[in-house]
Design a protein around this motif. Structure first.
Motif, mmCIF file in Angstrom:
data_model
loop_
_atom_site.group_PDB
_atom_site.id
_atom_site.type_symbol
_atom_site.label_atom_id
_atom_site.label_comp_id
_atom_site.label_asym_id
_atom_site.label_seq_id
_atom_site.Cartn_x
_atom_site.Cartn_y
_atom_site.Cartn_z
ATOM 1 N N ALA A 1 -3.993 3.058 5.707
ATOM 2 C CA ALA A 1 -3.870 1.688 5.225
ATOM 3 C C ALA A 1 -5.222 0.976 5.282
ATOM 4 C CB ALA A 1 -2.828 0.937 6.044
ATOM 5 N N TYR B 1 -7.238 2.303 2.365
ATOM 6 C CA TYR B 1 -6.809 1.724 1.094
ATOM 7 C C TYR B 1 -7.256 0.263 0.963
ATOM 8 C CZ TYR B 1 -3.746 5.682 -0.120
ATOM 9 O OH TYR B 1 -3.247 6.908 -0.477
ATOM 10 N N ALA B 2 -7.160 -0.503 2.040
ATOM 11 C CA ALA B 2 -7.576 -1.898 1.992
ATOM 12 C C ALA B 2 -9.065 -2.007 1.674
ATOM 13 C CB ALA B 2 -7.270 -2.579 3.323
ATOM 14 N N LEU C 1 0.827 -1.203 0.000
ATOM 15 C CA LEU C 1 0.000 0.000 0.000
ATOM 16 C C LEU C 1 0.865 1.257 0.000
ATOM 17 C CD1 LEU C 1 -2.740 -1.153 2.537
ATOM 18 C CD2 LEU C 1 -2.802 -1.233 0.031
ATOM 19 N N THR D 1 1.149 4.063 1.315
ATOM 20 C CA THR D 1 1.072 5.013 2.418
ATOM 21 C C THR D 1 2.455 5.612 2.664
ATOM 22 O OG1 THR D 1 1.461 3.214 3.980
ATOM 23 C CG2 THR D 1 -0.836 3.799 3.545
ATOM 24 N N VAL E 1 -3.707 3.101 -4.728
ATOM 25 C CA VAL E 1 -3.316 2.530 -3.438
ATOM 26 C C VAL E 1 -1.989 1.793 -3.522
ATOM 27 C CG1 VAL E 1 -5.737 2.296 -2.797
ATOM 28 C CG2 VAL E 1 -4.544 0.323 -3.758
ATOM 29 N N CYS E 2 -1.456 1.609 -4.741
ATOM 30 C CA CYS E 2 -0.195 0.907 -4.943
ATOM 31 C C CYS E 2 0.496 1.511 -6.158
ATOM 32 C CB CYS E 2 -0.457 -0.587 -5.170
ATOM 33 S SG CYS E 2 1.022 -1.570 -5.548
#
Length: 478
Positions: free
Chosen positions: A56, A59-60, A16, A18, A182-183
């Motif tokens: 996180a 995002y998940a 992720l 972050t 997110v990635c």
């Protein structure tokens, strides 16, 4: 030789994007000197208390929403116990009984066939560090910079039956997580990687065979080759009357083979239990709805819309949507000029320049050319100010210097010659210089028209209006 069917499931690890780690404030920046992005928490010091990273969790949940999962508004972190030198705490903080996302699916297209692949679960966990085996030294080193980096692990159902389906699933998932932002999708740095579970069973059987887990798959090509190799290896084992051993195998991309690494662990081997230092993650209903509203248009629906907009085949449109930034660039230009012609310039000259200059095709922010410049180039060709050939010739300059095409063309004196009286002399000269070809044309070899057009375009340095040239030639050659 018996006929076998492959059964494949993927476990995809998505790092992720972050700024800080999952349970501490250490930076996740890649490429720092070893063991500089480390604190008591990610170094596994006794008594250090983890604090979950809110971004996180956000995002998940986005990944789960984009993959049609049910989002558990209450999820639990657990300790996954195993020893490895780059896991200083002696356990990994993951999720087990109650992950953040469950029961999703992705629709893929592989070898011309559509198929739905189930997603069992998506859970959050912190990454391990990295072991460095020094060349020429009888020693290994541990870098904990990566330890604690937030991941989601996306576990598919064993619904894939070929390496091609596995790669199609992986590419679809890659497009989703990079579109979400997110990635970063950097597979070389390990931001997006996967393990593959592969087994064989007789065609028509419903029970699963013994599976092996393939590690070290960090590119789409390696996933394809590793799975194909493992299917062939297991088939040879079964054909010889032996049994496949359940184990973890490493893929060697240089030798294109898999080799045994260790026996395959089961969930009970890790002795999962809820992490006593972490409360359950609670997501409010209103917050989840706000996150749902954030979802962008994802690659598959966007590709469908672009196909309608441009009339281009699916394979070409898939290139346009390969990154969100490239798709945004195309769409911004297509709002101001003919979409199909804009797409042709993106797929042709623009990507050609990116490759020639080693510029990332998915990062238009690093290009000097802007969408409005590409749209203007299409318009001035349509208006007859320049020919398509001139547009192609000057594209490299426009890409590198960011100039607006019309001003550039007028400054360089590259405007198209559309005055019939100015072109007539060039047409007459070409006809006079090629009497044999003129006679052949009059004798029925009408395809020679392109020969005459080419000579005239060369004589005028590409400035002649092709339509007017054809009109004058047809008139004079009758």
């Amino acid at each position: 030789m018996a006929a076998y069917e492959a059964v494949i499931g993927l476990e995809v690890h998505v790092q992720l994007a972050t700024a800080s780690k999952l349970f501490c404030s250490c930076s996740t920046r890649f490429g720092q000197p070893p063991n500089t992005n480390v604190c008591e928490v990610c170094a596994g010091m006794p008594g250090a208390l983890p604090v979950p990273n809110r971004q996180a969790v956000h995002y998940a949940a986005l990944v789960g929403l984009a993959t049609n999962c049910a989002i558990n508004r209450r999820s639990i972190f657990a300790r996954k116990n195993y020893f490895y030198p780059d896991l200083p705490a002696g356990y990994q903080i993951s999720q087990f009984d109650l992950p953040i996302c469950e029961h999703g699916h992705l629709d893929i297209v592989a070898e011309g066939q559509s198929k739905r692949i189930g997603i069992t679960r998506i859970h959050m966990e912190n990454d391990a560090g990295k072991n460095i085996h020094a060349q020429g030294e009888n020693a290994s080193y541990v870098d904990l910079n990566r330890a604690g980096t937030p991941l989601v692990e996306i576990v598919s159902e064993p619904d894939m039956r070929s390496a091609a389906e596995a790669v199609a699933y992986l590419k679809t998932l890659y497009g989703i997580v990079t579109y979400l932002g997110v990635c970063d999708g950097n597979m070389e740095e390990g931001s997006f990687r996967c393990d593959a579970n592969v087994s064989l069973r007789p065609v028509g059987a419903t029970a699963f065979g013994t599976r092996t887990e393939l590690k070290n798959l960090n590119s789409f090509r390696n996933v394809q080759r590793a799975i194909e190799y493992e299917i062939a290896r297991q088939q040879d084992v079964l054909d010889d009357g032996d049994s496949v051993v359940q184990e973890t195998r490493l893929y060697d991309a240089v030798k294109n083979l898999t080799a045994s690494m260790r026996s395959k662990e089961e969930a009970h081997d890790y002795r999962y239990f809820p992490d006593p230092d972490l409360l359950p993650v609670e997501i409010e209903a209103a917050e989840l709805e706000r996150w749902r509203a954030e979802l962008p248009e994802l690659p598959q629906p966007r590709a469908g819309r672009f196909m309608e907009l441009t009339g281009l085949p699916e394979a070409e449109v898939e290139v346009l949507v390969q990154s969100r930034a490239l798709a945004d660039f195309f769409e911004a230009a297509a709002q101001k000029a003919d979409p199909r012609k804009v797409a042709n310039y993106v797929l042709g000259p623009l990507l050609r320049e990116c490759n020639a200059r080693n510029v990332p095709t998915g990062d238009p922010a690093r290009w000097a050319m802007k969408p409005e410049a590409l749209a203007e180039l299409v318009r001035i060709v349509d208006q007859g100010l320049i020919s398509a050939k001139i547009a192609n010739d000057i594209f490299g300059d426009l890409f590198s210097n960011g100039a607006m095409p019309e001003a550039y063309v007028r400054e360089k004196g590259l405007g198209q010659i559309s005055d019939s009286s100015a072109l007539e002399a060039a047409v007459d000269a070409v006809i006079a210089a090629n009497p044999a070809e003129v006679e052949a044309y009059k004798g029925g070899k009408t395809k020679l028209i392109s020969f005459f057009v080419g000579l005239i375009m060369r004589a005028t340095k590409g400035k002649a209006n092709p339509a007017l040239v054809n009109e004058l030639l047809n008139k004079k050659l009758q």
